[in-house]
Scaffold this active site. Structure first.
Site, mmCIF file in Angstrom:
data_model
loop_
_atom_site.group_PDB
_atom_site.id
_atom_site.type_symbol
_atom_site.label_atom_id
_atom_site.label_comp_id
_atom_site.label_asym_id
_atom_site.label_seq_id
_atom_site.Cartn_x
_atom_site.Cartn_y
_atom_site.Cartn_z
ATOM 1 N N SER A 158 -2.963 109.444 34.575
ATOM 2 C CA SER A 158 -3.884 110.544 34.282
ATOM 3 C C SER A 158 -4.605 110.261 32.978
ATOM 4 C CB SER A 158 -3.117 111.860 34.166
ATOM 5 O OG SER A 158 -3.946 112.890 33.670
ATOM 6 N N TYR A 177 2.909 117.201 29.177
ATOM 7 C CA TYR A 177 2.500 116.462 30.374
ATOM 8 C C TYR A 177 1.816 115.152 29.994
ATOM 9 C CZ TYR A 177 -0.348 115.351 34.509
ATOM 10 O OH TYR A 177 -0.951 114.713 35.569
#
Length: 251
Positions: A144, A157
């Site tokens: 990501s 995250y």
């Protein structure tokens, strides 16, 4: 084995209910993938995904897999590879967590890290060894852009994805020349169940767009894929901004 255009004939998905993974499977099946394994926790969602794909692919099977149980990974994945060569492993499991909640509850934050990083390290190494033993194959890792720079709104995250990204890059270097191809995929904000209710960001993308980029990356044997491609330039700039500036940005 892959065909002349890099499309795998057999595919193992780790995270068999992931919307990005399922969009990728649908796209590859149309282009020639014949055998699909969906690995994930047993659930109606996993069975529903398998049922849908059986209308498209030659063979679709499910296998019980838990990212949070690394002690089981070697046995579980070993049984899959024992059934025949796997041309591609798509490592697609992960959780977003809830930043505000997880800051107050460290155990919840640890679960994000264990799922997105620790579980992926275990499954990635087991899969890489199996691919290397058969002498060919691709390991595609969903990372990501959140891992590119620490941001106040999702650093828990993001840190897990940063670790995963570096791990996958290093694994790709370790496997260079062995016949095993490692590709890191870095999507931006993806419109999906996981992000439902969150404010979208510029350059928001979709599972189908990520699937298209994965197919193109396989054909090109890319090592890194950004989705959308413009994020490569954007994140290159963000990565070098002073921290005082980043703190003021609406990230």
């Amino acid at each position: 084995m892959k065909d002349a255009f890099g499309i795998p004939q057999s595919l193992l998905v780790l995270g068999g209910t992931s919307e990005i993974a399922l969009a990728t499977v649908r796209r590859l099946v149309v282009r020639g993938t014949r055998t699909v394994w969906l690995a994930g926790r047993p659930s109606p969602g996993l069975e529903s995904a398998a049922t849908e794909l059986r209308a498209l692919a030659g063979e679709v099977r499910t296998v019980a897999f838990d990212a949070l149980d690394p002690e089981s990974h070697e046995a579980v994945l070993g049984k899959v590879f024992a059934e025949g060569d796997i041309d591609m492993v798509l490592l697609a499991f992960g959780i977003l967590g809830d930043q505000a909640h997880d800051e107050r509850e460290p155990v919840a934050a640890v679960r994000v890290a264990q799922t997105n990083y620790t579980g992926a390290v275990s499954a990635g190494l087991v899969s890489a060894r199996a691919l290397q033993s058969q002498g060919h194959g691709s390991l595609v890792v969903l990372s990501s852009v959140a891992g590119e720079r620490a941001r106040r709104g999702n650093f828990i995250y993001g840190s897990s994805k940063a670790g995963l990204d570096v791990f996958a890059q290093g694994l790709g270097d370790a496997l260079h020349g062995t016949g095993v191809h490692v590709m890191v995929v870095r999507p931006g904000f993806v419109r999906s169940r996981m992000t439902a209710g969150l404010a979208e960001t510029p350059l928001t993308t979709t599972p189908e767009a990520v699937a298209t980029a994965i197919e193109l990356g396989l054909r090109r044997r890319s090592e890194t894929v950004w989705v959308p491609g413009a994020l490569r330039v954007v994140m290159s700039a963000v990565r070098h901004l002073p921290r005082a500036v980043v703190r003021r940005l609406p990230l």
